[in-house]
Motif scaffolding. Structure first.
Motif, mmCIF file in Angstrom:
data_model
loop_
_atom_site.group_PDB
_atom_site.id
_atom_site.type_symbol
_atom_site.label_atom_id
_atom_site.label_comp_id
_atom_site.label_asym_id
_atom_site.label_seq_id
_atom_site.Cartn_x
_atom_site.Cartn_y
_atom_site.Cartn_z
ATOM 1 N N PRO B 35 0.905 -1.531 0.208
ATOM 2 C CA PRO B 35 -0.556 -0.128 -0.563
ATOM 3 C C PRO B 35 0.710 1.170 -0.142
ATOM 4 C CG PRO B 35 -0.419 -1.997 2.030
ATOM 5 C CD PRO B 35 0.699 -2.235 1.486
ATOM 6 N N ASN B 36 0.004 2.396 -0.357
ATOM 7 C CA ASN B 36 1.274 3.820 0.033
ATOM 8 C C ASN B 36 1.566 3.924 0.706
ATOM 9 O OD1 ASN B 36 -1.519 4.734 -2.360
ATOM 10 N ND2 ASN B 36 0.391 5.001 -2.817
ATOM 11 N N GLY B 37 2.809 4.582 1.026
ATOM 12 C CA GLY B 37 3.628 4.682 2.350
ATOM 13 C C GLY B 37 3.956 3.404 2.800
ATOM 14 N N SER B 38 3.957 2.318 2.033
ATOM 15 C CA SER B 38 4.648 1.313 3.168
ATOM 16 C C SER B 38 6.255 0.550 2.507
ATOM 17 C CB SER B 38 3.958 -0.338 2.406
ATOM 18 O OG SER B 38 4.285 -0.268 0.920
ATOM 19 N N GLY B 39 6.710 1.594 2.213
ATOM 20 C CA GLY B 39 8.016 1.148 2.559
ATOM 21 C C GLY B 39 8.826 1.413 0.604
ATOM 22 N N LYS B 40 8.162 1.183 -0.171
ATOM 23 C CA LYS B 40 8.826 0.556 -1.473
ATOM 24 C C LYS B 40 9.750 1.804 -1.655
ATOM 25 C CE LYS B 40 5.152 0.566 -3.138
ATOM 26 N NZ LYS B 40 3.769 1.457 -2.046
ATOM 27 N N THR B 41 9.092 2.928 -1.948
ATOM 28 C CA THR B 41 9.980 3.449 -2.530
ATOM 29 C C THR B 41 11.386 3.638 -1.561
ATOM 30 O OG1 THR B 41 9.076 4.664 -3.533
ATOM 31 C CG2 THR B 41 10.674 6.353 -2.900
ATOM 32 N N THR B 42 11.142 4.263 -0.413
ATOM 33 C CA THR B 42 12.109 4.204 0.801
ATOM 34 C C THR B 42 13.268 2.780 0.917
ATOM 35 O OG1 THR B 42 10.823 4.805 2.124
ATOM 36 C CG2 THR B 42 12.861 4.228 3.305
ATOM 37 N N PHE B 43 12.886 1.881 0.392
ATOM 38 C CA PHE B 43 13.697 0.617 0.181
ATOM 39 C C PHE B 43 14.822 0.955 -0.762
ATOM 40 C CE2 PHE B 43 14.710 -3.204 -2.691
ATOM 41 C CZ PHE B 43 15.345 -3.971 -1.650
ATOM 42 N N PHE B 82 12.652 6.734 -11.268
ATOM 43 C CA PHE B 82 12.282 7.477 -9.984
ATOM 44 C C PHE B 82 10.618 7.243 -10.395
ATOM 45 C CE2 PHE B 82 16.761 9.049 -10.112
ATOM 46 C CZ PHE B 82 16.902 8.378 -8.682
ATOM 47 N N GLN B 83 10.513 7.493 -9.035
ATOM 48 C CA GLN B 83 9.406 7.356 -8.864
ATOM 49 C C GLN B 83 8.323 8.460 -9.753
ATOM 50 O OE1 GLN B 83 6.699 6.037 -5.115
ATOM 51 N NE2 GLN B 83 4.925 6.862 -5.670
ATOM 52 N N ARG B 84 8.602 9.977 -8.971
ATOM 53 C CA ARG B 84 8.250 11.013 -9.844
ATOM 54 C C ARG B 84 9.692 11.640 -11.015
ATOM 55 N NH1 ARG B 84 7.111 15.824 -6.444
ATOM 56 N NH2 ARG B 84 7.500 14.258 -4.792
ATOM 57 N N GLU B 210 5.145 -0.898 -8.608
ATOM 58 C CA GLU B 210 4.193 -0.986 -8.982
ATOM 59 C C GLU B 210 2.851 -1.248 -8.884
ATOM 60 O OE1 GLU B 210 3.684 -0.652 -12.887
ATOM 61 O OE2 GLU B 210 1.752 -0.431 -11.877
ATOM 62 N N HIS B 211 1.634 -0.588 -9.026
ATOM 63 C CA HIS B 211 0.509 -0.611 -7.832
ATOM 64 C C HIS B 211 -0.467 -1.210 -9.089
ATOM 65 C CE1 HIS B 211 0.604 1.456 -4.522
ATOM 66 N NE2 HIS B 211 1.157 2.547 -4.709
ATOM 67 N N ASP B 212 0.088 -1.140 -9.979
ATOM 68 C CA ASP B 212 -0.893 -1.881 -10.751
ATOM 69 C C ASP B 212 -1.033 -3.536 -11.257
ATOM 70 O OD1 ASP B 212 -2.281 -3.074 -13.712
ATOM 71 O OD2 ASP B 212 -2.205 -1.205 -14.634
HETATM 72 N N1 LIG Z 1 12.592 11.412 3.288
HETATM 73 C C1 LIG Z 1 11.746 11.527 3.963
HETATM 74 N N2 LIG Z 1 11.878 12.166 4.996
HETATM 75 C C2 LIG Z 1 10.798 11.626 6.025
HETATM 76 N N3 LIG Z 1 10.397 10.523 5.559
HETATM 77 C C3 LIG Z 1 9.630 9.638 5.558
HETATM 78 C C4 LIG Z 1 10.632 10.598 3.443
HETATM 79 N N4 LIG Z 1 10.046 9.641 2.940
HETATM 80 C C5 LIG Z 1 9.314 8.582 3.309
HETATM 81 N N5 LIG Z 1 9.124 9.174 4.080
HETATM 82 C C6 LIG Z 1 7.893 8.598 4.940
HETATM 83 O O1 LIG Z 1 8.027 7.168 4.460
HETATM 84 C C7 LIG Z 1 6.804 5.979 4.288
HETATM 85 C C8 LIG Z 1 7.030 5.489 3.138
HETATM 86 O O2 LIG Z 1 7.742 5.949 2.353
HETATM 87 P P1 LIG Z 1 7.860 5.685 1.265
HETATM 88 O O3 LIG Z 1 7.567 6.882 0.022
HETATM 89 O O4 LIG Z 1 9.194 5.003 0.867
HETATM 90 O O5 LIG Z 1 6.075 4.545 0.432
HETATM 91 P P2 LIG Z 1 5.748 3.924 -0.449
HETATM 92 O O6 LIG Z 1 5.519 2.592 -0.466
HETATM 93 O O7 LIG Z 1 6.562 4.234 -1.998
HETATM 94 O O8 LIG Z 1 4.305 5.003 -1.046
HETATM 95 P P3 LIG Z 1 3.465 4.971 -3.002
HETATM 96 O O9 LIG Z 1 2.724 3.195 -3.346
HETATM 97 O O10 LIG Z 1 2.562 6.309 -2.445
HETATM 98 O O11 LIG Z 1 5.067 5.318 -3.504
HETATM 99 C C9 LIG Z 1 5.801 6.939 3.857
HETATM 100 O O12 LIG Z 1 4.950 7.381 5.329
HETATM 101 C C10 LIG Z 1 6.606 8.095 3.952
HETATM 102 O O13 LIG Z 1 6.267 9.832 4.885
#
Ligand SMILES: Nc1ncnc2c1ncn2[C@@H]1O[C@H](COP(=O)(O)OP(=O)(O)OP(=O)(O)O)[C@@H](O)[C@H]1O
Ligand SMILES: [Mg+2]
Lengths: 377, 254
Positions: B35-43, B82-84, B210-212
């Motif tokens: 789901p959104n915000g689950s940490g995928k991009t952070t990974f 990048f996502q964006r 991917e969300h789709d």
């Molecule tokens: N640089 C940052 N500083 C503080 N919080 C962050 C940062 N980057 C991400 N977060 C937080 O970490 C959590 C995970 O974010 P992330 O972007 O990894 O989600 P995601 O799975 O990629 O979501 P989406 O599907 O919306 O792209 C979110 O709660 C986000 O607000």
């Protein structure tokens, strides 16, 4: 179908003609008339796409156009050969453009704003004052450039740790510091400044007037003008080549998006420092030669205002397009000299010019174009 | 090839990644969903050195690259999108692609400023390669190499970004939601593109966020579901989509 050479040649000739007219006329009305003609030509060039044709034609004749430019430059010097004042202005324009090329490399390519251009000019100028007469003149110029680059290196660390406006503030602080240092340092002449020995090359002293016979005497500024224009031309070619190379691409990437660049292995910090040093070296080189031309250096010539003049040349000319720097430098250097009573208001004039240009042509007089790679059509 | 163990990323009090375990093998396409915000991009950001790692280890080809700077990660042969989109929109398509090749390009003053004939020959060669790579995705796009990037429609920009990550033949390719903001037709075209990538670079491991679900179903060999920074489950798409916990957390079922 081969592209004709004449549009490029015509553009060069028109440019040289405008420059000559601006340097030669004295009356306020005449100066304004020359300006009006220049502005009208710019508008016409834009409306009729003549500018693009000239650019295409210049691109199609990479050997002919530099020769034409060199010939026009020499012709201009010959035309003014007995006019000390006009030649001094021509030298100043050429060397300010050389320094602006340095700033343009820093700001236009690497995205590093430098509001201490005049300070780096000053490092070069004082180098010429201190070392002149002790070292061959060419070496003095090289040392001036090198010391300016070194002085800039002092700023490298703080510049990398800060961003945007803060980085700009650091350069401003450096400029103010350097000027204060020059004012209180007695070995460097304090507020009175120092005399600067002229340029000599193989026994030819540039500071002697060139006397043919009783009636024919050329200004001693003639060799200086030729040297300054030659340096400017060579540097311009190198900066152009740099832009159209892998180096130019790396610098652009750092400026446009340092994060994306880092993801592909670009060391943004190293590129910014490299650009900053090379740009400052150009400022130092210009400063050293300018000091030899005027024969004298003093702290007030390297004030914050003079740094702003350099910045306004870069913005007016078109950030990222080195060709626009020369006309911009003409406007900024020559206009206040020609329009009596304007001297005090020159910053107002630059501000108005910059606002006008940004309003009407946001990219500057000659905006940046896409990179033209060697080898690609 | 890629082994992630116990990877943890904290932003202040927020734990975005919580002891993540993950492996990817050469030639495999791993779908990363959650789901959104689950940490995928952070990974992705932690892996490529864009956010500091709070704990755990990342090994790539046996080398420890935990917390390595982006430059070092790139040098190991990891490339990302990048996502964006992060394209250089004021530069040309060719310029954008060549940024992806940065580490392989010569940057000495001699080659760049004086040996212009050699440079021109190299540029021609690179342009031919770039055209060929773009043509895998879209022949029309290959013809627009010299155009400014901002002249391209969204789908082609995505393609350029993927190609930019591919030009240096990476060993691991990280794609962050390539279908975001695309129409269904464009998404279908993108799926073909991903198949083309796999066919062209059989040894490259791909991690696809991917969300789709249709995209994941069609292209992924295996998928991993993230929830609150933790691995919820892992396996083939069919197995994962049957998992009751996943259905609850992600597919929104009670
Ligand atoms: N640089 C940052 N500083 C503080 N919080 C962050 C940062 N980057 C991400 N977060 C937080 O970490 C959590 C995970 O974010 P992330 O972007 O990894 O989600 P995601 O799975 O990629 O979501 P989406 O599907 O919306 O792209 C979110 O709660 C986000 O607000
Ligand atoms: Mg995301």
């Amino acid at each position: 179908m081969p592209v004709a050479a004449w549009p490029a040649l015509a553009a060069v000739a028109i440019g040289a003609g405008l420059a000559a007219a601006l340097l030669l006329v004295h009356h306020k009305a005449a100066v304004l008339a020359v300006l009006a003609v220049g502005a009208a030509l710019l508008v016409v060039a834009q409306r009729t796409r003549a500018g693009e044709r000239a650019a295409a034609s210049a691109a199609a004749h990479p050997r002919l156009v530099p020769v034409a430019v060199a010939a026009c430059g020499l012709g201009l010097v010959m035309l003014l050969r007995e006019d000390n004042f006009a030649l001094l202005m021509l030298c100043t324009v050429a060397l300010q453009t050389l320094a602006a090329l340095g700033l343009h490399l820093q700001f236009g390519y690497a995205g590093v704003a430098n509001f201490a251009g005049a300070a780096f000019l000053g490092v070069g100028a004082y180098t010429a004052a201190v070392l002149g007469g002790h070292l061959p003149s060419v070496l003095v110029l090289v040392t001036g450039a090198g010391l300016a680059a070194l002085a800039g290196l002092l700023l490298a660390l703080p510049l990398l740790r800060t961003r945007g406006h803060y980085a700009a503030l650091i350069t401003i602080a450096f400029g103010l510091l350097l000027r204060t240092f020059l004012e209180v340092n007695d070995t460097l002449g304090g507020p009175q400044g120092l005399k600067v020995p002229g340029f000599t090359l193989g026994g030819l002293a540039f500071n002697d007037a060139i006397v043919f016979d009783e009636d024919t005497e050329w200004s001693f500024y003639v060799p200086y003008a030729v040297l300054a224009l030659a340096l400017l031309g060579a540097t311009h070619v190198l900066v152009r080549r740099l832009e159209r190379s892998w180096i130019g691409l790396a610098l652009d990437a750092v400026r446009v998006d340092e994060t994306a660049a880092a993801a592909f292995g670009v060391n943004g910090g190293a590129w910014k420092i490299a650009a900053f040093c090379v740009g400052n070296a150009l400022c130092g080189l210009a400063g050293a030669l300018l000091a030899m031309v005027t024969g004298f250096v003093a702290p007030p010539s390297f004030a914050f205002g003079d740094s702003l003049v350099l910045v306004s040349i870069v913005i007016l000319g078109g950030i990222g397009n080195p060709l626009g720097l020369l006309p911009a430098a003409f406007l900024v250097v020559v206009l206040p000299e020609k329009l009596q009573g304007l001297q005090e208001y020159r910053f107002l004039l630059f501000a108005v010019l910059v606002i006008l240009v940004l309003r009407l042509r946001p990219g500057g007089l000659l905006p940046r174009r896409l990179r033209r790679w060697p080898g690609l059509p | 090839m890629l082994e992630v163990s116990g990877l943890t990323v904290r932003f202040g009090g927020l734990t975005a990644l919580d002891g993540l375990q993950l492996r990817a093998a050469a030639g495999e396409l791993l779908g990363l969903i959650g789901p959104n915000g689950s940490g995928k991009t952070t990974f992705f950001n932690a892996l490529t050195g864009f956010v500091p790692v709070s704990g755990g280890q990342v090994r790539f080809d046996g080398k420890d690259i935990t917390g390595a700077a982006p430059r070092r990660v790139a040098a190991c042969g990891i490339a990302r999108t990048f996502q964006r989109l992060r394209l250089l929109s004021e530069l040309s398509v060719f310029d954008n692609l060549m940024l992806g090749l940065h580490l392989d390009l010569p940057h000495g003053p001699w080659v760049n400023l004086f040996a212009r004939r050699r440079l021109a020959a190299a540029v021609r060669e690179r342009a031919a390669e770039a055209r060929e790579l773009l043509a895998v995705f879209s022949p029309a796009l290959a013809g627009r190499l010299a155009e400014p990037l901002r002249a391209l429609p969204m789908i082609d920009r995505r393609r350029v970004e993927i190609c930019r990550a591919l030009v240096r033949a990476p060993r691991l390719l990280l794609l962050d939601e390539p279908s975001a903001g695309m129409t269904p037709d464009e998404t279908a075209a993108l799926m073909d593109d991903l198949h083309a990538v796999k066919a062209r670079r059989p040894g490259t491991a791909v991690i696809l966020i991917e969300h789709d679900m249709a995209v994941i179903e069609r292209v992924s060999d295996r998928c991993l579901v993230l929830d609150y920074g933790r691995r919820l489950c892992e396996g083939s798409f069919a197995a994962v989509s049957r998992d009751p916990e996943v259905r609850r957390a992600y597919l929104g079922e009670a």
